[in-house]
Structure formats: C-alpha cells, structure tokens
Motif scaffolding. Structure first.
Motif, PDB file in Angstrom:
ATOM      1  N   GLN A   4       5.085  -0.861 -15.563  1.00 10.58           N
ATOM      2  CA  GLN A   4       4.661  -1.576 -15.098  1.00 10.58           C
ATOM      3  C   GLN A   4       5.080  -2.347 -14.158  1.00 10.58           C
ATOM      4  O   GLN A   4       5.862  -2.086 -12.948  1.00 10.58           O
ATOM      5  CB  GLN A   4       4.125  -2.861 -16.125  1.00 10.58           C
ATOM      6  CG  GLN A   4       2.710  -3.675 -14.846  1.00 10.58           C
ATOM      7  CD  GLN A   4       1.921  -2.749 -13.945  1.00 10.58           C
ATOM      8  OE1 GLN A   4       0.910  -1.997 -14.730  1.00 10.58           O
ATOM      9  NE2 GLN A   4       1.850  -3.114 -12.711  1.00 10.58           N
ATOM     10  N   HIS A   5       5.659  -4.063 -14.643  1.00 14.32           N
ATOM     11  CA  HIS A   5       6.265  -4.650 -13.965  1.00 14.32           C
ATOM     12  C   HIS A   5       7.664  -5.061 -14.592  1.00 14.32           C
ATOM     13  O   HIS A   5       8.474  -6.025 -13.787  1.00 14.32           O
ATOM     14  CB  HIS A   5       5.991  -6.509 -14.038  1.00 14.32           C
ATOM     15  CG  HIS A   5       6.039  -6.698 -15.207  1.00 14.32           C
ATOM     16  ND1 HIS A   5       5.195  -6.896 -16.478  1.00 14.32           N
ATOM     17  CD2 HIS A   5       6.446  -7.481 -15.500  1.00 14.32           C
ATOM     18  CE1 HIS A   5       5.370  -7.253 -17.527  1.00 14.32           C
ATOM     19  NE2 HIS A   5       6.621  -8.088 -17.470  1.00 14.32           N
ATOM     20  N   ALA A  38      10.318  -6.785 -11.217  1.00 14.64           N
ATOM     21  CA  ALA A  38       9.649  -6.763  -9.847  1.00 14.64           C
ATOM     22  C   ALA A  38       8.994  -8.539 -10.551  1.00 14.64           C
ATOM     23  O   ALA A  38       7.431  -8.683 -10.819  1.00 14.64           O
ATOM     24  CB  ALA A  38       8.581  -6.111  -9.531  1.00 14.64           C
ATOM     25  N   ASP A  39       9.478  -9.441  -9.756  1.00  8.80           N
ATOM     26  CA  ASP A  39       8.627  -9.998  -9.677  1.00  8.80           C
ATOM     27  C   ASP A  39       7.558 -11.136  -9.076  1.00  8.80           C
ATOM     28  O   ASP A  39       7.937 -11.357  -8.066  1.00  8.80           O
ATOM     29  CB  ASP A  39       9.448 -11.528  -9.435  1.00  8.80           C
ATOM     30  CG  ASP A  39       9.544 -13.284 -10.101  1.00  8.80           C
ATOM     31  OD1 ASP A  39       7.979 -12.743 -10.262  1.00  8.80           O
ATOM     32  OD2 ASP A  39      10.455 -13.954 -10.477  1.00  8.80           O
ATOM     33  N   LYS A  40       6.663 -10.408  -9.194  1.00  6.77           N
ATOM     34  CA  LYS A  40       5.161 -11.188  -8.153  1.00  6.77           C
ATOM     35  C   LYS A  40       4.658 -12.078  -7.442  1.00  6.77           C
ATOM     36  O   LYS A  40       4.791 -12.156  -6.211  1.00  6.77           O
ATOM     37  CB  LYS A  40       4.057 -10.266  -8.713  1.00  6.77           C
ATOM     38  CG  LYS A  40       2.621 -10.466  -8.003  1.00  6.77           C
ATOM     39  CD  LYS A  40       1.510  -9.857  -8.029  1.00  6.77           C
ATOM     40  CE  LYS A  40       0.428  -9.921  -7.725  1.00  6.77           C
ATOM     41  NZ  LYS A  40      -0.746  -8.790  -8.164  1.00  6.77           N
ATOM     42  N   SER A  68       4.337  -5.625  -7.499  1.00  8.68           N
ATOM     43  CA  SER A  68       3.915  -5.994  -8.587  1.00  8.68           C
ATOM     44  C   SER A  68       4.089  -4.784  -9.949  1.00  8.68           C
ATOM     45  O   SER A  68       4.000  -4.759 -10.876  1.00  8.68           O
ATOM     46  CB  SER A  68       2.276  -6.287  -8.729  1.00  8.68           C
ATOM     47  OG  SER A  68       2.384  -4.628  -8.199  1.00  8.68           O
ATOM     48  N   GLY A  69       4.376  -3.630  -9.038  1.00  6.24           N
ATOM     49  CA  GLY A  69       5.555  -2.310  -9.781  1.00  6.24           C
ATOM     50  C   GLY A  69       6.628  -1.728  -9.694  1.00  6.24           C
ATOM     51  O   GLY A  69       7.459  -2.032  -8.844  1.00  6.24           O
ATOM     52  N   SER A 119      -0.121  -1.139  -7.310  1.00  9.11           N
ATOM     53  CA  SER A 119      -0.118  -1.846  -8.347  1.00  9.11           C
ATOM     54  C   SER A 119       1.274  -1.822  -9.551  1.00  9.11           C
ATOM     55  O   SER A 119       1.621  -2.464  -9.982  1.00  9.11           O
ATOM     56  CB  SER A 119      -1.445  -2.307  -8.939  1.00  9.11           C
ATOM     57  OG  SER A 119      -2.057  -1.792  -9.804  1.00  9.11           O
ATOM     58  N   SER A 120       1.529  -0.648  -9.736  1.00  8.56           N
ATOM     59  CA  SER A 120       2.376  -0.078 -10.306  1.00  8.56           C
ATOM     60  C   SER A 120       2.600   1.703 -10.012  1.00  8.56           C
ATOM     61  O   SER A 120       1.789   2.027  -9.412  1.00  8.56           O
ATOM     62  CB  SER A 120       1.654   0.025 -11.947  1.00  8.56           C
ATOM     63  OG  SER A 120       0.373   1.075 -12.105  1.00  8.56           O
TER      64      SER A 120
END
Length: 333
Positions: free
Chosen positions: A73-74, A86-88, A135-136, A195-196
């Motif tokens: 994911q992140h 990944a720092d949203k 975010s991903g 998103s991912s």
C-alpha cells in the motif's frame, strides 16, 4: 382446533404455491445469469455476488496468463531491507535505510523525491519533482532488471515512475488534472484517484486499484504502455504478511487478460487514435511545428489530425494548421 386448521388450509396452500413459484423464478434467473461462472459471464465476481468463484486462482494451471504480484500500500521493502514510503500528507517519497551507524533497525527517514508539504506536478530530477497526495508505491524485485519504483499519484490522477539509477521521475500513464476511466496508450489513458499498485517481479505488468473500485492493467512490456480495465474479480489476495511490525505486504493473483470491455462492462472509454488529437511518432526532440520546406508539418501526416492527414494523403491541398506560424520565405536574389 380441527375447524381452525381446516379454515387455514386454503391460505396455507396459497402461500406454498406462491413460494414454489418464487423459487422457480429464482432458479430461472440463476440459470440465466450465474449458470456458467467464469470470465465470459458478466455477473462473475460482480459486486454482491456470492455464487461459485471457481476461477479465483491458478491452482490447476488452467490460466496461461495468471500472475502473482507484490501488492503493498503506502510502504514497500526492497531486497536490501530499505523501506520506501509514499507520504500522502506531505506529497513526498521517503526512504528509510535498514540500519544506521548506531542503530540496527530502520529509524531515520530521507526525503528522496518531492518537496515536503508542497503538492504539485513536475517530472524530471527527483529533487525537482512534485507529487500530489501519492498513496501507493511498488517496486521491481527481480535482481536482473533495473530497479524502479512506481507511484500512484492520486490527486494528479496518474501513475509515476521513479528510476533509482538516474533519479528521475516520469509519468507512465494518465494525465495530470484529467480524471476519468479511459483505456489506451500510457498518457492517453485516464485514471481517477489511483490508490494502490501491484507489480510482478520483473516489472513487466503493473496493476492499479483505481478509485477504490476499478482494476487497471498497464502493459509495461509494450512500448506504448497500454492500459486496460479488468473485470472486478481479476485480482484476488493470496497471501499477506507484515515486516518491521508495521509494513503490510500482500501477494495477489491476477489475470491480466480478463478485459472488462470484452464482457461489455459500462462506463469504460477507449482512446481512439487520430480523433482530434496530435500524435508524435519517432520525433524524439520535440513535437513542436517545423517550418523547413522539406520538414513542413503540413506534409507530415503522422503529426496532424486524422482528418487533415486523410486530405493530405488524397493529394488535395490541406489547410495549413500552422498558417499563422509559417516562416516567410527568404528574399529572392
């Protein structure tokens, strides 16, 4: 009691008859819609469907294009134990090394790409690049292939590539500020808040969870990086594990050939080449107008719209789309 039962029998018979008819209708619907679960059935793996799911995984070796991919994911971990994040909220890609001089576990972050707290959209050097709510993140894991990271740049509605060896960021698919659901070549495709990401080990197949509901496949092995939308059950979780107590990783089985358009799923646009657009092929330096007589864009069909190109190829004098930019001829001697 006997009289009461006798009086109730007609009503009971009517209810039983109605229930029997309802079951019969449901059976017909089931036979019509769910009788052959599989890719050819548009109801297979649809939202709310709880019927047979016999095609989830490649247990029998039946599916030739079935892949198992890494789908984080992140945060994701490379072969050296480094954590890529990944720092949203801060619009950055961060790197945490597996250890430092005095601490034997990941404890310090490095701002690897993007500028902290500054959203934007810029390709190029990782120091100058800008992201907007990434975010991903996923990476290649095959040691025989170039080490690359791919980022779901959510608020820019596109997928970005970060090359580790030259430190440059590029857009692979989608277009900044243009959300949508369009299949087609890389930057002609459209995403809506991706998103991912999931990827096979060699970095040939990229899967995108788009808008939390659509599965998209990017064929990185093709030069045009073709994007296609997959049916809702094309990817299913196989395994999940946790590293460093907080980084959750998943292995997911995917069928990249389960194209949603082949079963007539709605709301999927397809890019059509040459419809009101300019296309540059083989002209590496720039796609800007060229005015030298032997290189005039009006004589180059692959740089014009399809309509103008067809007129040019039919040997009719087309209207010059760059007439106001034409360089005047040199004075005669």
């Amino acid at each position: 009691l006997a009289k009461q039962l006798s009086a109730a029998m007609p009503s009971l018979h009517r209810h039983l008859f109605g229930l029997t008819a309802l079951v019969a209708r449901l059976s017909l619907v089931a036979d019509a819609e769910f009788g052959n679960p599989g890719f050819g059935n548009k109801y297979y793996q649809a939202s709310g469907y709880s019927g047979p799911r016999m095609l989830e995984h490649n247990q029998t070796g039946h599916f030739t294009k079935y892949l198992q991919v890494l789908w984080p994911q992140h945060a994701v971990i490379d072969s050296s134990g480094r954590i890529w994040i990944a720092d949203k909220l801060q619009h950055q890609i961060l790197l945490m090394k597996s250890s430092s001089r005095y601490i034997s576990w990941p404890a310090f972050m490095t701002e690897y790409a993007g500028y902290r707290g500054t959203p934007g959209y810029v390709d190029g050097s990782r120091f100058k690049a800008r992201f907007n709510g990434p975010s991903g993140i996923v990476l290649t894991t095959d040691p025989d292939t170039a080490f690359r990271l791919y980022v779901a740049d959510s608020n820019n509605h596109c997928v970005r590539l970060l090359s580790y060896y030259n430190g440059r960021v590029a857009t692979v698919a989608g277009a900044q500020g243009q959300p949508g659901f369009r299949d087609g070549p890389g930057q002609e495709s459209r995403f809506n808040l991706p998103s991912s990401l999931g990827m096979d080990s060699g970095g040939q197949n990229l899967f995108v969870l788009d808008n939390g509901q659509r599965l998209r496949h990017v064929s990185l092995f093709l030069k045009n990086r073709l994007v296609t939308t997959l049916v809702g059950g094309a990817c299913r979780a196989v395994e999940r594990w946790t590293v460093y107590d907080s980084v959750v990783l998943r292995r997911v089985g995917c069928h990249p050939d389960w194209n949603a358009r082949e079963v007539n799923e709605k709301n999927i646009e397809m890019f059509e080449m040459g419809v009101g657009v300019f296309y540059c092929q083989g002209h590496q330096a720039t796609c800007a107008p060229r005015h030298h007589p032997s290189l005039a864009d009006r004589m180059s069909p692959i740089l014009l719209t399809q309509e103008v190109a067809e007129i040019a190829l039919s040997e009719k004098p087309p209207e010059d789309p760059y007439a106001d930019l034409t360089v005047p001829p040199p004075p005669s001697r």
